[in-house]
Design a protein around this motif. Structure first.
Motif: not given
Length: 525
Positions: A41-48
């Protein structure tokens, strides 16, 4: 023991057993999935966030809000399941002090809730992780306040019973049903429309880790009582004067006091953070004062104290006082920081000089010099703090007065003055002072006074209104009154006839301006 008491004890025992079982279950779940979910989720947040910089999308705010909620839920679950993994150190501390600090955060509720305190055995301390226990107490008091729908009472008691400190938190709120009582502490269970259901889970988890017990009694419609029993610190032994035994600290030795403070700076900072835990927690959310600021300036003060640089201490205090005044940090945090700073400095000095073999005269001289330096800092900090706040207050008052008389130019020598809001004698006095000044400075010869947004009160004086109109005319300016409501018309009918004759009246401001513009255009032709 009677049958009722036995049943109550058995019920409480069942509740505690169930809570421990729940926490164990939560731990197993969190250990298996928390990291696996949080990291992606943290990785997805950064990419978004990277995509947001390149693409405009109307639903970004909603996406990030939901994503943050998911990450927050996972972190809450992990913190409850494995609180022992937190890096917070174990210290001896007073629950009375922590309760006082927590209650200061509920000042906004005092208009509807009466807080009653009963502190007994105040010198007794417990041992544990201060922030965990403080968060648990905060959650319980917050729940007590939220359970009171309109007005009520929250009572907090502190007393030693045997080898435990009992904290009793009672409220006169809506109470808890028998069905819900058995579900207290279950993760994600909540009766609040917007609750997360993790507050009481954190309470049970923190108390369980500290070897404490919790007992809950509630009557629907009458209120709830939580009784916490926390073990007294094994090292806390009251001395003959009723104080507590000072715990030893291990510090590096040095011949020079400046070097002594520098070598032990890490320990100094840790002790300061522990002593002023509430302040550091509040400051962590401030934009003007940071946790690093608190530590840096505390170390600056110690250097200046040793060097006897009083003027530099005053200048630092003035700069810090202004910075704190700009922030929204409550005054109680400022006082807690002063108290903690003085306490830690004196503790270090006690450690440094204890084996130096100095005589009483020298000891008093050092004490006087140190106290003088710290007092200078506190006094000038408070002066700077108060002066900045007073300057801001005066500035706000000036802005309010300016906004109370908004004269708006529309043509050369022509302006509109809209009166909006409550119209009483105090407001009329402000209008008289400011309006006449503006008429003179702007050389106006016609003023449209629009009262469509004014609210008249019984306190309005005809004489005060007449003074304003007389002043306008004495400055060679024609007054045109627009937007008169039925209530305003009745008010004016009760006035002296001369008051009405002094001014021109038109139905609306819009019509008055259209008529003026048409007349102006005709003259120009």
């Amino acid at each position: 023991m009677d049958k009722v008491s036995l049943e109550k004890e058995e019920h409480a025992s069942i509740l505690n057993t169930e809570v421990v079982t729940r926490l164990a279950s939560v731990g197993q779940i969190a250990a298996g999935v928390a990291h696996e979910i949080r990291n992606p989720l943290t990785s997805v947040q950064g990419l978004l966030q990277l995509l947001q910089e390149e693409h405009d999308f109307q639903y970004w705010d909603l996406i990030f809000a939901e994503l943050n909620q998911a990450i927050s839920t996972i972190e809450s679950l992990l913190s409850v399941s494995k609180p022992s993994l937190q890096t917070e150190s174990i210290t001896d501390f007073s629950l009375c002090v922590e309760l006082e600090n927590i209650l200061s955060l509920f000042q906004q509720d005092t208009y509807r809730i009466q807080f009653k305190k009963k502190w007994l055995d105040k010198a007794i301390k417990i041992r544990g992780k201060r922030s965990q226990i403080k968060q648990a107490l905060f959650n319980l008091i917050k729940n007590a306040c939220e359970s009171i729908e309109h007005t009520g009472v929250v009572t907090i008691e502190h007393v030693r019973v045997g080898e435990c400190v009992h904290v009793v938190i009672s409220d006169t709120g809506v109470g808890i049903s028998t069905t819900d009582m058995r579900r207290l502490g279950v993760p994600f269970f909540t009766t609040k429309p917007e609750g997360t259901g993790m507050g009481l889970t954190q309470v049970y988890s923190a108390l369980y880790e500290h070897g404490a017990t919790i007992d809950v009694k509630s009557t629907p419609g009458e209120g709830t009582t939580f009784t916490l029993a926390l073990p007294v610190s094994p090292r806390h032994k009251p001395d003959v004067s009723g104080g507590a035994e000072m715990q030893p600290i291990h510090l590096k030795k040095a011949e020079d006091i400046r070097e002594f403070f520098q070598l032990n700076r890490k320990t100094f900072n840790e002790m300061l953070e522990n002593e002023a835990a509430t302040t550091f927690e509040i400051v962590s959310k401030s934009k003007f004062v940071t946790e690093k600021d608190l530590l840096d300036h505390a170390n600056q003060i110690t250097e200046l104290v040793h060097d006897g640089l009083t003027q530099e201490i005053i200048e630092l205090a003035q700069e810090r006082g202004m910075a704190w005044a700009k922030s929204d940090i409550p005054i109680i945090s400022k006082m807690e920081w002063f108290y903690a700073l003085r306490k830690v400095i004196w503790r270090f000095m006690d450690e440094f000089y204890s084996n130096k073999g100095i005589d009483a005269h020298t000891a008093f001289a050092i004490a006087d010099r140190t106290s003088d330096a710290l007092d200078n800092f506190i006094v000038h900090f408070n002066v700077s703090f108060a002066k900045y706040r007073e300057d801001v207050l005066q500035s706000q008052k000036s802005v309010i007065k300016e906004l109370s008389v908004p004269v708006i130019p529309i043509f050369e020598g022509i302006a509109v003055f809209p009166i909006i809001g409550r119209l009483d004698n105090q407001r009329l006095q402000i209008i008289e002072d400011r309006l006449l000044e503006q008429l003179e400075n702007r050389n106006l010869h016609k003023l449209f006074i629009d009262v469509s947004g004014a609210i008249t009160t019984e306190e309005v004086s005809f004489a005060a209104l007449e003074r304003i109109l007389d002043g306008v005319m004495l400055l060679g300016c024609e007054a045109v009154l627009t937007g008169i409501s039925a209530k305003m018309a009745k008010f004016l009918l009760g006035a002296n006839r001369d008051l009405i004759r002094k001014i021109s009246i038109q139905s609306t401001l819009q019509q008055a301006l259209l008529d003026y513009s048409a007349g102006r255009a005709a003259l120009e032709k």
